[in-house]
Design a protein around this motif. Sequence first.
Motif, short mmCIF file in Angstrom:
data_model
loop_
_atom_site.label_atom_id
_atom_site.label_comp_id
_atom_site.label_asym_id
_atom_site.label_seq_id
_atom_site.Cartn_x
_atom_site.Cartn_y
_atom_site.Cartn_z
N SER A 19 -22.99 31.34 1.55
CA SER A 19 -21.75 31.06 2.26
C SER A 19 -21.63 29.56 2.44
CB SER A 19 -21.71 31.76 3.63
OG SER A 19 -20.38 31.83 4.12
N LEU A 20 -20.46 29.11 2.86
CA LEU A 20 -20.21 27.69 3.09
C LEU A 20 -19.83 27.49 4.56
CD1 LEU A 20 -18.20 27.00 -0.16
CD2 LEU A 20 -20.32 25.83 0.46
N THR A 21 -20.55 26.61 5.24
CA THR A 21 -20.29 26.35 6.65
C THR A 21 -19.56 25.01 6.79
OG1 THR A 21 -22.43 25.26 6.95
CG2 THR A 21 -22.35 27.63 7.30
N ASN A 22 -19.08 24.73 7.99
CA ASN A 22 -18.28 23.52 8.23
C ASN A 22 -19.01 22.24 7.88
OD1 ASN A 22 -15.83 24.69 9.18
ND2 ASN A 22 -16.83 25.16 11.12
N VAL A 23 -20.33 22.22 8.07
CA VAL A 23 -21.09 21.01 7.82
C VAL A 23 -21.09 20.64 6.33
CG1 VAL A 23 -23.36 22.09 7.47
CG2 VAL A 23 -23.22 19.82 8.51
N MET A 24 -20.73 21.58 5.48
CA MET A 24 -20.72 21.37 4.04
C MET A 24 -19.34 20.96 3.51
SD MET A 24 -22.80 24.86 3.12
CE MET A 24 -24.40 25.25 3.84
N ASN A 25 -18.32 21.06 4.35
CA ASN A 25 -16.93 20.96 3.87
C ASN A 25 -16.59 19.64 3.17
OD1 ASN A 25 -16.37 23.50 4.77
ND2 ASN A 25 -15.28 22.86 6.61
N LEU A 81 -12.31 22.35 3.94
CA LEU A 81 -12.48 22.94 2.62
C LEU A 81 -11.53 24.12 2.44
CD1 LEU A 81 -13.88 23.24 -0.10
CD2 LEU A 81 -15.69 24.55 1.05
N GLY A 82 -11.46 25.01 3.43
CA GLY A 82 -10.52 26.12 3.34
C GLY A 82 -9.09 25.64 3.18
N ARG A 137 -26.89 27.49 8.90
CA ARG A 137 -25.52 27.46 9.40
C ARG A 137 -25.08 26.01 9.65
NH1 ARG A 137 -23.79 32.52 11.14
NH2 ARG A 137 -22.88 31.86 13.11
N GLU A 138 -24.61 25.68 10.85
CA GLU A 138 -24.11 24.32 11.08
C GLU A 138 -25.21 23.28 11.21
OE1 GLU A 138 -21.10 23.73 10.55
OE2 GLU A 138 -20.37 25.79 10.60
N GLY A 139 -26.47 23.70 11.16
CA GLY A 139 -27.58 22.76 11.24
C GLY A 139 -28.18 22.41 9.89
N ASP A 140 -27.50 22.74 8.80
CA ASP A 140 -28.03 22.53 7.46
C ASP A 140 -27.98 21.05 7.04
OD1 ASP A 140 -27.76 22.39 4.36
OD2 ASP A 140 -28.48 24.42 4.74
N PHE A 141 -29.10 20.53 6.56
CA PHE A 141 -29.17 19.17 6.00
C PHE A 141 -29.31 19.17 4.48
CE2 PHE A 141 -31.39 17.39 10.10
CZ PHE A 141 -30.22 17.62 10.80
N VAL A 142 -29.90 20.23 3.94
CA VAL A 142 -30.28 20.26 2.52
C VAL A 142 -29.07 20.22 1.60
CG1 VAL A 142 -31.30 21.73 0.73
CG2 VAL A 142 -32.52 21.34 2.88
N PHE A 143 -28.06 21.01 1.90
CA PHE A 143 -26.89 21.09 1.03
C PHE A 143 -26.30 19.71 0.77
CE2 PHE A 143 -22.43 21.60 0.05
CZ PHE A 143 -22.40 22.69 -0.80
N ASN A 144 -26.09 18.95 1.82
CA ASN A 144 -25.46 17.63 1.66
C ASN A 144 -26.38 16.65 0.94
OD1 ASN A 144 -23.14 18.52 2.89
ND2 ASN A 144 -23.52 17.51 4.83
N MET A 145 -27.70 16.75 1.19
CA MET A 145 -28.63 15.86 0.48
C MET A 145 -28.59 16.11 -1.03
SD MET A 145 -32.11 15.43 2.78
CE MET A 145 -32.38 17.14 3.19
#
Length: 512
Positions: free
Chosen positions: A100-106, A130-131, A73-81
């Motif tokens: 799904s896409l969370t705010n940290v990915m926007n 993003l939305g 969820r909002e603690g994701d680091f992998v997507f941005n890396m």
Amino acid sequence: MKNKVQREIPDEILNQYHDGGFESVDFGHPTIQRVAPKVLAQTGPSKVVESIQQVVHDTVFDGMTISFHHHFREGDFVFNMVMREIIDAGYQNLSLAPSSLTNVMNDIVVEAIEKGVVTNITSSGMRGTLGDAISHGALKNPVIFRSHGNRARAIESGEIQIDVAFLGVPNADEMGNANGMDGETAFGSLGYALMDARYADKLVLITDDLKPYPNTPASIQQTEVDYVVKVDKVGDPDKIGSGATRFTKDLKELQIAKMVNQVITHSPYFKDGFSFQTGSGGAALAVTRFLRQSMIEKQIKASFALGGITKPTVDLLKEGLVAKIMDVQDFDKGAAFSMRESPNQQEIDASWYADPANKGAMVDKLDVAILSALEIDTDFNVNVMSGSDGVIRGAIGGHQDAATAKLTIISAPLVRGRIATVVPAVTTVITPGDSIDVLVTEIGIAINPKRQDLKDALAKVPGLPIYSIEELQQRAEKLVGRPKPLAFKDRVVALAEYRDGTLIDVIKEVQD
């Protein structure tokens, strides 16, 4: 054409993307042919590669479909890396297919869209910048929103064909045996990620904890994994809940929760062996607390609890009030840590959870589901996707899937601030009114006219205020007025599918 919920679906959209519009909540009994991934046989001693940069170079090509999970969820680091390496390498025309896409990915997705790196997205939902960008026409092609069960169905049928899945895990060994319940960054169930692991042509695991081989229990097995990458940190498990699992002190939410509990306990489904699914918001957690007390008083125990799991649900398991937890995702650390300790907290994948194209999904056995809404209209159609301004700011999640329960309850305030929740027509239909049985607000409830049995049962509850949904809509309008109709451009920026893959609605570009 207009579909069953009277939403106009442009012919060019139907011709390009779908066979038809939404017709029925009944999936029927079709014969389904599933697909299988391509497999590159490996016999080497280790699958560990030195960096994300290297594994991106080895696996990604222009035009591919790549996927991620959202269990952090909002603690994701992998997507941005991973996305940073992909953007910097200059890849183009990728399709993004996360659970799904969370705010940290926007921000990084917006950047990828602006640079032509991402031209297609399918997801359960999106919010924030993003939305807003998608709602204003930033993406080349319409986003496709799918429920968790529908995503599983689409992956299994080949409608979503994943070339490379990048999955962050809190542990793995050198061959790729991994689970989500052990390690400093443990988040519990890997339910949504298991679909990507099983069906992606290439599977990359990214972890911050390399375990000795063989690492067990293994939710993801080495037979599915192509590469393993060790990084410093894959995520922050403290941000899994991201505020969603608070205990409410809000009097309005407590009043709603109390009435939801009255509806459940006076329904024909509140008996030994019943099953239920609740959400993670303040009112939903309060329902769990009220329900616990009612179960103790009436000596009733549940056979299973389903869905995204929180600590209050785990506490019911420990007290013996729930026999099993069927866990597709954990919403807090308490639930995540419990999975490691309890054999009665069963990890399930998204297909087992909610795929309608199965020989039987867990949602098919649900007695009671408590769900939320941004809007609900006088036909009981529910919107959990678009805000009152028409901007995308939500997610389908498991909403459509759990709404197949014998008793589906929407818990929502009559108004939020100066915005009505009960409206003449929702902005975007996500869950059809045929799935919804009862609406509970802080001033009273409305029962779907199709459920005369519930009307008869709940009419006997002392002090429970019962209205028609039209009366609740009029009460809301009297409080906040009727807003001006939203203005949209002709261009379709997103498609909302029903869980069977048919189109239930389209979202058009907002007109500023």
